[in-house]
Design an enzyme around this catalytic site. Structure first.
Site, PDB file in Angstrom:
ATOM      1  CG  ASP A  66      -0.946  14.542   4.221  1.00 22.77           C
ATOM      2  OD1 ASP A  66      -2.101  14.670   4.675  1.00 22.77           O
ATOM      3  OD2 ASP A  66      -0.069  13.874   4.789  1.00 22.77           O
ATOM      4  CE  LYS A 152      29.356  22.667 -11.093  1.00 21.31           C
ATOM      5  NZ  LYS A 152      29.587  23.951 -11.816  1.00 21.31           N
ATOM      6  CB  ALA A 185      11.535  17.896   8.671  1.00 16.43           C
ATOM      7  CB  ALA A 206      23.782  15.270   1.981  1.00 12.98           C
TER       8      ALA A 206
END
Length: 344
Positions: A66, A152, A185, A206
């Protein structure tokens, strides 16, 4: 007879370590094609359109996985040239044939025995702080906006059609096309969208928020993602895992359906559902059905099926024997009491 041109896109390792590429090129030439080979898979810069194949190219044959097909998509972007994928990788979700079927694939290409599947692609406009025009790019699979500083979170605001929906700190978000819904996804918990659906989905990664569910919008709508000025990290945008760049705080990213499409050559009428089940090796038998099958197999002995009455009689005899051994609460008419008490 008119000249027929084909482009074979592969990667250097496959071309150097086997005979598959050479054999495919030879078969295409025997079929009457003039063949160009491209094995440079280096990604262009974000917002830069690499050179496309010539307009007189009849088809692009991709030998690889792919990732190689996504490279080939850059070469046919904004053209009408179709891509045919022959999977030499792992899953090969975009590929039409597996490696052992390459002879048939080339035969079908030579005789024009294929149909065209037009896939929706996403268009992205990136507005840097103070910019008077956007940086434009696109994606067949997905556009990811993630934190540039891995230690972060990036602070994001999400809008749909200029209406604010949410804001949160997160590792980032994925905006996926239906084609990309089985890629990154999918790994992030997003739903699978069938390729003929005209929609985009946004999947938070997250997110530090109580409400951070996947969002699906129609093809006429637009996702707007702002990197907030107070974000602890800059952003990092990437299209199809290839074209990427850093984005400072205050950047606005707008994603919508592109006016262009990607043309995939299809050699069979196999539904997408079949491809989904086979490529992911989905367990089409659920656990409840599996449990029922296991239970029914308990009544099989040496290849013979015992009648229900005989099976019940056997249970009664076993219970009676157990009762003689001093096990209480084993009345076969009261299954809930069978494990009630153990005798001394």
């Amino acid at each position: 007879m008119a000249k027929r041109n084909a482009v074979v896109v592969t990667h250097t390792r496959l071309r150097q370590t086997g005979t598959v590429v050479a054999e495919a090129v030879s078969q295409l030439r025997v079929a009457g094609f003039e063949v160009t080979i491209i094995d440079n898979t280096e990604a262009p810069d974000f917002g830069v359109q690499p050179p496309c194949v010539s307009d007189d190219t009849e088809i692009v044959v991709v030998l690889g996985g792919d990732g190689t097909i996504l490279r080939a998509a850059e070469l046919v972007h904004c053209t009408q040239v179709p891509i045919l994928g022959v999977n030499m990788g792992h899953v090969g979700f975009l590929a039409e044939f597996e490696s052992f079927q390459i002879d048939e694939a080339i035969r079908r290409v030579a005789t024009h025995d294929y149909s065209i599947d037009e896939r929706m692609i996403a268009h992205v406009d990136v507005w840097l702080p103070g910019a008077t025009k956007p940086i434009e790019d696109w994606a067949l699979n997905d556009i990811t906006l993630e934190r540039a500083d891995r230690g972060k979170m990036v602070e994001l605001s999400i809008r749909v059609d200029d209406v604010e929906m949410n804001s949160f700190g997160a590792d980032g978000v994925i905006v996926s096309t239906p084609t990309g819904s089985t890629a990154y996804a999918f790994s992030a918990g997003g739903p699978v969208m069938w390729p003929n659906v005209k929609a985009l989905q946004l999947i938070p990664l997250a997110a530090h928020a109580l409400f951070a569910r996947p969002l699906i919008i129609g093809s006429g709508s637009t996702f707007t993602i702002d990197i907030l000025d107070e974000s602890m990290s800059e952003g990092w945008i990437c299209c199809d895992g290839r074209r990427q760049r850093a984005l400072p705080q205050g950047t606005r990213v707008m994603v919508r359906e592109s006016r262009d499409t990607l043309r995939l050559a299809r050699l069979s009428g196999v539904p997408f559902t079949n491809r989904l089940v086979s490529k992911f090796d989905l367990p089409v038998v659920g656990w409840r059905e599996h449990a029922r099958n296991e239970a029914s197999s308990q009544s099989l002995h040496h290849g013979h099926t015992f009648p229900a009455a005989a099976y019940a009689a056997g249970v009664a005899v076993a219970v009676a024997v157990a009762g003689d051994a001093g096990v209480a609460g084993t009345d076969p008419d009261k299954p809930g009491e069978r494990d009630g008490k153990a005798g001394a």
